[in-house]
Design an enzyme around this catalytic site. Structure first.
Site, short mmCIF file in Angstrom:
data_model
loop_
_atom_site.label_atom_id
_atom_site.label_comp_id
_atom_site.label_asym_id
_atom_site.label_seq_id
_atom_site.Cartn_x
_atom_site.Cartn_y
_atom_site.Cartn_z
N GLY A 133 -12.89 -63.01 18.24
CA GLY A 133 -14.10 -63.65 19.48
C GLY A 133 -15.23 -63.37 18.90
O GLY A 133 -15.71 -62.18 18.12
N SER A 134 -16.53 -63.27 20.00
CA SER A 134 -17.56 -61.81 19.60
C SER A 134 -17.73 -61.13 20.31
O SER A 134 -16.12 -60.20 21.33
CB SER A 134 -18.64 -62.99 20.55
OG SER A 134 -18.12 -62.51 21.97
N GLY A 137 -15.13 -58.67 22.70
CA GLY A 137 -14.41 -57.69 22.39
C GLY A 137 -14.79 -57.18 22.71
O GLY A 137 -12.91 -56.05 23.36
N GLU A 191 -11.32 -59.04 16.29
CA GLU A 191 -12.06 -59.80 14.93
C GLU A 191 -13.29 -60.36 15.43
O GLU A 191 -13.15 -61.22 16.53
CB GLU A 191 -11.02 -60.54 14.21
CG GLU A 191 -10.00 -60.45 13.68
CD GLU A 191 -8.81 -60.74 11.95
OE1 GLU A 191 -8.68 -59.74 11.49
OE2 GLU A 191 -9.43 -61.93 11.77
N CYS A 232 -17.66 -67.09 11.57
CA CYS A 232 -17.79 -66.09 11.53
C CYS A 232 -18.29 -65.01 10.45
O CYS A 232 -19.23 -63.99 10.32
CB CYS A 232 -16.57 -65.05 11.64
SG CYS A 232 -15.09 -65.42 11.36
#
Ligand code: NAD
Length: 456
Positions: free
Chosen positions: A206-207, A211, A228, A262
């Site tokens: 995620g963002s 994170g 990630e 991403c």
């Protein structure tokens, strides 16, 4: 929890979210089931994952339609994602037994001493996931985690909930025990409740903003944490490229999945000698993209999945214009039901602009002119993120020289927006910690145990 179709704004489902008590119960079920799954021979675990693959093939078109309905991904791209999932599964099932086997690393016949490493499952892991590629980013975690003998509490994004439920159903149809793979349904609160359980690892996609919170919450638990996160991925186009081919490839890297990847190309640097010709070819390519109903096979650009992202894109456009950027196409929301934004290209951009610094996660790109390779390298590295970076040139030596100086988890020569199951997927800086994919991405779901065996 209301599930909306981002292409129309219509409610397509209304389903209950797991509260703290439900999350606790799911954790307890997973904890109780995990030892038997870990004790199941690897051959049987591999067979169960192969059966999952078969079920995905059987339900391929229906799964693709659900994904398109709730995420807005153009249907051809939803089908591509499912086809890519099959390849990832193939890699994992081929490699798992070899990679998870005990290793004898030392033997002394005389002293009857042996040293071995075994790869023990972590236990019960949480997988908190993103919506933009739910099958890809999910399978990078849950397939090898299951193969390695873990139980998985999988929280799909609230924007890919129906897909998350399909994934759980499909695993259970394939014979994975119902308590070994459990979907936790909900948004931020359900994710936070999951993190409060005594889990053995958290694998997040995620963002950066989320994170960082997850890393902080997990830090006190002393468990394995993998994050990630986002990217602001650059591509540099050298002066010796085939302009038309490079422009088409890079535009696809920037606009595929409506720019919501991403590893989407988010910044382009072009050598001054070919800048104008490249920009003309690039804009022609973007103007040719078909925007529209994501259920149509020929649609290339669909809606923006999360409505609030429209504001982020609007802000980047306004900020870029105010600071002197030149808009060549697009630049505004599309006024129709649902969440839509025009494919947008800017030139005359620089690093004072949010467009060139913050993750856009939408169909918008800035192209900046550079005078040489060293200026390009400096700009590529001028980011808090470091997920991927690409260089376009026919000259391999030149590409290798540039890419070896770029801070990124993945380096691309004459390609971009690409992920391979055989290579580790990881990021530098705000793009995250840890890795998935490759054989390392199987072992990452284990704890290496050291065996000192003395026969005397
Ligand atoms: P997000 O951070 O908004 O949400 C991700 C997940 O975290 C969701 O399941 C959400 O419900 C959950 N969550 C949110 N707040 C939480 C909290 N406080 N505690 C626990 N869980 C919480 O990200 P998103 O919008 O789903 O995904 C887009 C982002 O993901 C982009 O930045 C993108 O670049 C990144 N991404 C990275 C990769 C990669 O491999 N590096 C892959 C795909 C997406």
């Amino acid at each position: 929890m209301k599930i909306l179709n981002p292409a129309t704004g219509a409610v397509i489902a209304d389903i209950p979210e797991d509260g703290a008590f439900a999350v606790r119960r799911k954790y307890e079920r997973a904890r109780a089931a995990q030892p038997a799954w870990a004790a199941t021979p690897i051959k049987k675990r591999v067979a169960a994952i192969r059966a999952f693959r078969e079920r995905v093939v059987a339900k391929h078109d229906a799964l693709a339609r659900t994904l398109t309905q709730e995420v807005g991904k153009p249907i051809r791209q939803s089908k591509n994602e499912l086809n890519g999932l099959l390849k990832r599964i193939d890699f994992f099932v081929t490699e798992a037994a070899r990679v998870l086997r005990d290793e004898k690393v030392y033997a002394d016949e005389k002293q009857r001493l042996e040293e071995r490493i075994s790869h023990e499952p972590l236990g019960v892991i949480a997988n908190i996931s993103a919506w933009n590629y739910p099958y890809f980013v999910g399978s990078n975690v849950f397939v090898p985690a299951l193969l390695a003998g873990n139980a998985v509490l999988y929280k799909p994004s609230e924007f890919a909930t129906l897909t998350g439920r399909h994934i759980a159903e499909t695993f259970h149809e394939a014979g994975i025990p119902a308590d070994v793979f459990i979907a936790v349904i909900g948004s931020k609160a359900a994710g936070a409740a999951l993190l409060r359980q005594p889990i053995d690892g958290v694998f997040f996609t995620g963002s950066y903003a989320t994170g960082a919170k997850i890393g902080a919450a997990a830090g006190r638990k002393m468990i394995k944490v993998q994050l990630e996160l986002g990217g602001k991925d650059p591509v540099y186009v050298c002066d010796d490229v085939d302009i038309r081919v490079a422009a088409a490839g890079i535009a696809d890297g920037a606009f595929y999945n409506t720019g919501q990847s991403c590893c989407s190309v988010e910044r382009i640097y072009v050598h001054e000698k070919i800048h104008d010709a490249f920009v003309a070819a690039f804009v022609a390519e973007v103007k040719g993209y078909k925007v529209g109903d994501p259920m149509h096979e020929t649609t290339y650009i669909g809606p923006i999945t999360r409505r609030p992202q429209l504001e982020v894109l609007r802000h980047q456009v306004a900020d870029a214009k105010r600071k002197g950027a030149k808009l060549l196409t697009g630049g505004d929301v599309i006024r129709r039901k649902g969440n839509w934004f025009e494919p947008t290209v800017f030139v005359n951009v620089d690093h004072r602009m949010a467009l060139m610094r913050d993750e856009s996660f939408g169909p918008i790109i800035g192209i900046q002119k550079v005078k040489d390779d060293s200026e390009a390298i400096g700009l590529m590295n001028d980011s808090e993120y470091g997920l991927t970076a690409g260089v376009y040139t026919p000259d391999e030596k030149r590409a290798r020289r540039i890419l070896s100086r770029v801070h990124a988890g993945s380096a691309y020569w004459n390609c971009c927006d690409r992920v391979s199951p055989r290579l580790p997927w990881s990021g530098v800086g705000h793009s995250g910690i840890g890795l998935t994919l490759s054989t390392y991405g199987i072992q990452t779901f284990t704890r290496p145990k050291a065996w000192h065996l003395s026969g005397v």
